[in-house]
Each structure stands twice: as C-alpha cells, then as structure tokens.
Motif scaffolding. Structure first.
Motif, PDB file in Angstrom:
ATOM      1  N   UNK A  33       9.056   2.445   3.915  1.00 36.26           N
ATOM      2  CA  UNK A  33       9.024   1.043   4.289  1.00 36.26           C
ATOM      3  C   UNK A  33       7.579   0.597   4.439  1.00 36.26           C
ATOM      4  N   UNK A  34       7.321  -0.646   4.129  1.00 34.47           N
ATOM      5  CA  UNK A  34       5.996  -1.218   4.301  1.00 34.47           C
ATOM      6  C   UNK A  34       6.142  -2.451   5.183  1.00 34.47           C
ATOM      7  N   UNK A  35       5.473  -2.418   6.318  1.00 35.01           N
ATOM      8  CA  UNK A  35       5.549  -3.512   7.299  1.00 35.01           C
ATOM      9  C   UNK A  35       6.994  -3.827   7.684  1.00 35.01           C
ATOM     10  N   UNK A  36       7.821  -2.789   7.751  1.00 35.50           N
ATOM     11  CA  UNK A  36       9.214  -2.928   8.162  1.00 35.50           C
ATOM     12  C   UNK A  36      10.175  -3.278   7.051  1.00 35.50           C
ATOM     13  N   UNK A  37       9.689  -3.490   5.827  1.00 32.51           N
ATOM     14  CA  UNK A  37      10.536  -3.834   4.683  1.00 32.51           C
ATOM     15  C   UNK A  37      10.727  -2.617   3.791  1.00 32.51           C
ATOM     16  N   UNK A  38      11.955  -2.394   3.356  1.00 30.04           N
ATOM     17  CA  UNK A  38      12.241  -1.295   2.445  1.00 30.04           C
ATOM     18  C   UNK A  38      11.459  -1.491   1.156  1.00 30.04           C
ATOM     19  N   UNK A  39      10.732  -0.468   0.771  1.00 29.78           N
ATOM     20  CA  UNK A  39       9.906  -0.485  -0.433  1.00 29.78           C
ATOM     21  C   UNK A  39      10.556   0.328  -1.549  1.00 29.78           C
ATOM     22  N   UNK A  40      10.887   1.575  -1.212  1.00 32.80           N
ATOM     23  CA  UNK A  40      11.501   2.472  -2.189  1.00 32.80           C
ATOM     24  C   UNK A  40      12.192   3.600  -1.434  1.00 32.80           C
ATOM     25  N   UNK A  41      12.975   4.363  -2.171  1.00 31.09           N
ATOM     26  CA  UNK A  41      13.690   5.458  -1.546  1.00 31.09           C
ATOM     27  C   UNK A  41      13.954   6.567  -2.540  1.00 31.09           C
ATOM     28  N   UNK A  42      14.283   7.722  -1.991  1.00 34.49           N
ATOM     29  CA  UNK A  42      14.562   8.892  -2.813  1.00 34.49           C
ATOM     30  C   UNK A  42      15.815   9.579  -2.310  1.00 34.49           C
ATOM     31  N   UNK A  92       6.967   5.383 -13.524  1.00 33.34           N
ATOM     32  CA  UNK A  92       7.078   5.486 -12.064  1.00 33.34           C
ATOM     33  C   UNK A  92       5.976   4.675 -11.396  1.00 33.34           C
ATOM     34  N   UNK A  93       4.750   4.787 -11.876  1.00 38.30           N
ATOM     35  CA  UNK A  93       3.636   4.028 -11.299  1.00 38.30           C
ATOM     36  C   UNK A  93       3.867   2.523 -11.468  1.00 38.30           C
ATOM     37  N   UNK A  94       4.327   2.119 -12.631  1.00 44.85           N
ATOM     38  CA  UNK A  94       4.566   0.693 -12.877  1.00 44.85           C
ATOM     39  C   UNK A  94       5.634   0.149 -11.937  1.00 44.85           C
ATOM     40  N   UNK A  95       6.704   0.910 -11.741  1.00 44.49           N
ATOM     41  CA  UNK A  95       7.761   0.496 -10.821  1.00 44.49           C
ATOM     42  C   UNK A  95       7.246   0.397  -9.390  1.00 44.49           C
ATOM     43  N   UNK A  96       6.478   1.384  -8.966  1.00 40.60           N
ATOM     44  CA  UNK A  96       5.967   1.376  -7.594  1.00 40.60           C
ATOM     45  C   UNK A  96       4.944   0.272  -7.369  1.00 40.60           C
ATOM     46  N   UNK A  97       4.098   0.009  -8.354  1.00 42.65           N
ATOM     47  CA  UNK A  97       3.133  -1.089  -8.224  1.00 42.65           C
ATOM     48  C   UNK A  97       3.876  -2.420  -8.105  1.00 42.65           C
ATOM     49  N   UNK A  98       4.908  -2.604  -8.915  1.00 43.70           N
ATOM     50  CA  UNK A  98       5.695  -3.834  -8.843  1.00 43.70           C
ATOM     51  C   UNK A  98       6.368  -3.968  -7.477  1.00 43.70           C
ATOM     52  N   UNK A  99       6.892  -2.862  -6.947  1.00 42.82           N
ATOM     53  CA  UNK A  99       7.517  -2.890  -5.624  1.00 42.82           C
ATOM     54  C   UNK A  99       6.488  -3.219  -4.547  1.00 42.82           C
ATOM     55  N   UNK A 100       5.328  -2.597  -4.612  1.00 39.80           N
ATOM     56  CA  UNK A 100       4.274  -2.877  -3.638  1.00 39.80           C
ATOM     57  C   UNK A 100       3.851  -4.343  -3.701  1.00 39.80           C
ATOM     58  N   UNK A 101       3.683  -4.864  -4.899  1.00 41.60           N
ATOM     59  CA  UNK A 101       3.291  -6.272  -5.042  1.00 41.60           C
ATOM     60  C   UNK A 101       4.319  -7.199  -4.410  1.00 41.60           C
ATOM     61  N   UNK A 102       5.598  -6.895  -4.604  1.00 44.02           N
ATOM     62  CA  UNK A 102       6.637  -7.744  -4.024  1.00 44.02           C
ATOM     63  C   UNK A 102       6.655  -7.620  -2.497  1.00 44.02           C
ATOM     64  N   UNK A 103       6.731  -6.409  -1.999  1.00 45.55           N
ATOM     65  CA  UNK A 103       6.909  -6.193  -0.559  1.00 45.55           C
ATOM     66  C   UNK A 103       5.678  -6.625   0.222  1.00 45.55           C
ATOM     67  N   UNK A 104       4.476  -6.469  -0.335  1.00 42.06           N
ATOM     68  CA  UNK A 104       3.266  -6.908   0.360  1.00 42.06           C
ATOM     69  C   UNK A 104       3.248  -8.427   0.550  1.00 42.06           C
ATOM     70  N   UNK A 105       3.988  -9.146  -0.260  1.00 38.35           N
ATOM     71  CA  UNK A 105       4.062 -10.601  -0.144  1.00 38.35           C
ATOM     72  C   UNK A 105       5.059 -11.088   0.906  1.00 38.35           C
ATOM     73  N   UNK A 106       5.810 -10.168   1.502  1.00 40.48           N
ATOM     74  CA  UNK A 106       6.782 -10.541   2.535  1.00 40.48           C
ATOM     75  C   UNK A 106       6.107 -10.567   3.900  1.00 40.48           C
ATOM     76  N   UNK A 107       6.545 -11.448   4.792  1.00 40.90           N
ATOM     77  CA  UNK A 107       5.962 -11.454   6.146  1.00 40.90           C
ATOM     78  C   UNK A 107       6.373 -10.180   6.879  1.00 40.90           C
ATOM     79  N   UNK A 108       5.461  -9.600   7.660  1.00 42.03           N
ATOM     80  CA  UNK A 108       5.804  -8.380   8.411  1.00 42.03           C
ATOM     81  C   UNK A 108       6.970  -8.633   9.350  1.00 42.03           C
ATOM     82  N   UNK A 109       7.778  -7.591   9.528  1.00 42.95           N
ATOM     83  CA  UNK A 109       8.906  -7.684  10.464  1.00 42.95           C
ATOM     84  C   UNK A 109       8.422  -7.360  11.863  1.00 42.95           C
TER      85      UNK A 109
END
Length: 109
Positions: A33-42, A92-109
C-alpha cells in the motif's frame, strides 16, 4: 490461496523504499500500500495491480494480463498479471510504474 514469497520479493525490489509504503495480508495474499491505498499485491495465482478506472486498456492487451475479478464481477481499473507477465522484467516495471503514477495521485488516507 497461498502467498508467493518470490513475487513479493520482486515487488519489494522493484518498488524500493519510499515514504508511505506499507504491507499487509489482503485478498489471500500480500499487499503493498502507498499512503494507505492498495498499490499492488502478490499471491500464488498472480500479481494484482491497481491502474485506476480507464487506465487499464493497454495492460489488458498484454500477454497473461486479465481483468481482476471479485467473485464473478470484473473490477474496473484493476488487473491480474500471471507469471508470463510479471516474469517479464520490462512489463512488470511498466505495470508497477503505471500503478505508482495512479496511486501517488490519490489523497493520502
């Protein structure tokens, strides 16, 4: 559903240390999770990636990437990448970069 320790380690290495990053058990696997938002999982059936509604079309065109399902319901903006996708370093890197870009734009929880 069992956890996939190897995939968890790949995600940690790829994402690195960053402020606001945390981890916890979710969805029968391990989530980052990044700033309380789900980013990715395994988990043993693949890598969960949060791309955001309308941001997943390109990802779904990649080999071994499918919509994330919750029961029989398709989760818009979320994808599940199988071994053929997360085993490809560039994808994998492209997917994670896209996820980071999206989640970083969300307000922290």
């Amino acid at each position: 559903m069992a956890r996939d320790a190897g995939l968890e380690e790949l995600l940690r290495e790829e994402i690195g240390q960053r402020p606001g990053l945390s981890e916890k058990a979710m969805f029968g696997g391990w989530a980052l999770l990044l700033n309380g938002h789900l980013l990715c999982g395994a988990r043993e059936d693949g890598m969960l990636i949060r791309l955001g509604k309308g941001n997943d079309t390109w990802a779904l065109q990649q080999p071994d990437v499918k919509p994330m399902l919750s029961g029989s319901r398709e989760m818009q903006g979320w994808v599940r990448a199988g071994p053929g996708a997360y085993g490809n370093d560039m994808l994998r890197k492209r997917l994670l970069i896209a996820a980071l870009n999206f989640v970083q734009g969300l307000p922290p929880k």
